[in-house]
Design an enzyme around this catalytic site. Structure first.
Site, mmCIF file in Angstrom:
data_model
loop_
_atom_site.group_PDB
_atom_site.id
_atom_site.type_symbol
_atom_site.label_atom_id
_atom_site.label_comp_id
_atom_site.label_asym_id
_atom_site.label_seq_id
_atom_site.Cartn_x
_atom_site.Cartn_y
_atom_site.Cartn_z
ATOM 1 N N CYS A 1 0.832 -1.188 0.000
ATOM 2 C CA CYS A 1 0.000 0.000 0.000
ATOM 3 C C CYS A 1 0.874 1.248 0.000
ATOM 4 C CB CYS A 1 -0.903 -0.009 1.237
ATOM 5 S SG CYS A 1 -1.947 1.455 1.413
ATOM 6 N N SER B 1 0.483 3.817 1.631
ATOM 7 C CA SER B 1 0.664 4.279 3.011
ATOM 8 C C SER B 1 1.953 3.723 3.607
ATOM 9 C CB SER B 1 -0.526 3.863 3.874
ATOM 10 O OG SER B 1 -1.725 4.406 3.370
ATOM 11 N N HIS C 1 4.898 5.827 2.560
ATOM 12 C CA HIS C 1 5.081 7.079 3.308
ATOM 13 C C HIS C 1 5.989 6.868 4.518
ATOM 14 C CE1 HIS C 1 2.410 9.622 1.030
ATOM 15 N NE2 HIS C 1 1.398 8.806 1.188
ATOM 16 N N HIS D 1 0.180 -3.729 6.261
ATOM 17 C CA HIS D 1 -1.087 -3.658 7.001
ATOM 18 C C HIS D 1 -2.288 -4.132 6.184
ATOM 19 C CE1 HIS D 1 -0.785 0.138 4.730
ATOM 20 N NE2 HIS D 1 -2.092 0.035 4.642
ATOM 21 N N CYS E 1 -7.287 -3.063 3.319
ATOM 22 C CA CYS E 1 -7.049 -1.618 3.332
ATOM 23 C C CYS E 1 -7.648 -0.958 2.096
ATOM 24 C CB CYS E 1 -5.560 -1.295 3.430
ATOM 25 S SG CYS E 1 -5.206 0.480 3.388
#
Length: 362
Positions: A38, A40, A43, A59, A163
């Protein structure tokens, strides 16, 4: 167990052998079968968002329950499960008012001073990221960070529900509460954006406009349900959306985390429309509405993890897939082993494909 460890921001993840603790009373030990990559995660890997290090990212996962703590009641050994980073305590104000995705979940983590769930061979702790740390062969998590699903569901497809699909589809179903016939624009056609497009189709949107700079992703968006596409970087992108819809969309969803994308979402609204920001924007950035936007009844909102109620939402999304309504196969671009995780993130940076999914050895 084998895991991908983030040691220093901006550096490749390192594959290490880690120790994993035994389940506490409300904890579940899961054998990870698949985990999506992902944006995310990127990041944190790049250091844009801070986190205690070393840590194991990841995740968006699905797996099989291997062991449970003495007080676990929601899953049992052998269950197929999907995990979710928005672990909930079940009794705070947010939980009891139906906003489980906003729960800070402090009680779903081990108390300060307790044995770390993850550690190196020398006993030094390794931080768990987003309640899960799924780039590993095993996960030790709170029971309220996973939910059991139909055992017939392929777990590589189930992983992206954890997610991308929960966030994108949940935004349409939970945050927007789209009424059949209303119009939607989705800015950013990665995994989250494509899930929002697919959900808008399921919900009966009258017009679904996909905005992305990559032709490959715009074509994929059409396959997932978009009725029109726009180059998000075109100087007249907002004007195109206003023209296509004869005045703007009821709902605009920003799903990439770029300031310009948030601006495009706001500019695409009709009078009374709502823009929802899903992407992880730079921490210091603000998205806003002008005075005229406010006078026109326009609204701006966030929707963390699609404002999900994941023990209810995820089994329903699995059912949508099993019935042929939710297209998870098209969202997954490639399946790779854990050893190729850094290559997977390089593919993500190119922006041309959808989800890469790590598949662990059975």
């Amino acid at each position: 167990m084998k895991a991908a460890v983030l040691i220093e921001p901006g550096k490749p993840l390192q594959i290490e052998q880690l120790q994993i603790s035994k389940p506490g009373p409300h904890e579940v030990l899961i054998r990870t079968v698949a985990c999506g990559l992902c944006h995310s995660d990127l990041h944190f890997i790049e250091g844009t968002y801070p986190h205690a290090l070393p840590a194991v990212p990841g995740h968006e996962a699905a797996g099989i329950v291997e062991a449970i703590g003495s007080e676990v009641r929601t899953v049992k050994v052998g269950d197929a499960v999907v995990t979710c980073l928005s672990a909930f305590c079940g009794h705070c104000e947010f939980c009891v008012t139906g906003r489980m995705a906003l729960c800070l979940g402090a009680e779903t983590r081990r108390a300060p001073g307790a044995e770390s769930r993850l550690s190196r061979g020398d006993g030094s702790p390794v931080a768990q990221m987003l309640n899960l740390s799924a780039f590993a062969e095993m996960m030790l998590i709170h029971e309220h960070a996973c939910t059991a699903i139909n055992p017939e569901m392929p777990l590589d497809r189930a992983s992206v529900i954890g997610c991308a699909v929960t966030t994108g589809a949940g935004t349409i179903f939970n945050a927007c509460k789209l009424t059949p016939g209303e119009t939607v624009a989705v800015v950013g056609c990665g995994g989250v954006g494509l899930a929002a497009i697919n959900a808008a189709k399921i919900a009966g949107a009258g017009m679904i406009i996909a905005a992305d700079p990559m032709p490959e992703k715009r074509n994929l968006a059409i396959k997932l349900g978009a009725t029109h596409t726009v180059d998000a970087l075109a100087p007249d992108a907002a004007a195109q959306i206003l023209e296509i819809t004869k005045g703007g969309v009821d709902y605009a969803v920003e799903a990439v985390g770029r300031p310009a994308s948030g601006e495009l979402a706001v500019k695409s609204l009709r009078r009374g429309g709502t823009a929802t920001i899903l992407g992880m924007m730079p921490l210091g950035h603000s998205v806003g509405l002008s005075a005229m936007d406010l006078l026109s009844g326009k609204k701006l909102q966030g929707a963390i993890m699609g404002m999900n109620h994941f023990p209810v939402d995820m089994p329903r999304l699995v059912d949508f897939y099993m019935r042929g309504l939710l297209d998870l196969d098209s969202i997954i671009a490639e399946r790779i082993p854990l050893e190729r995780i850094n290559e997977g993130f390089e593919t993500m940076k190119s922006g041309a494909s959808a989800r890469s999914v790590i598949v662990f050895d059975s």
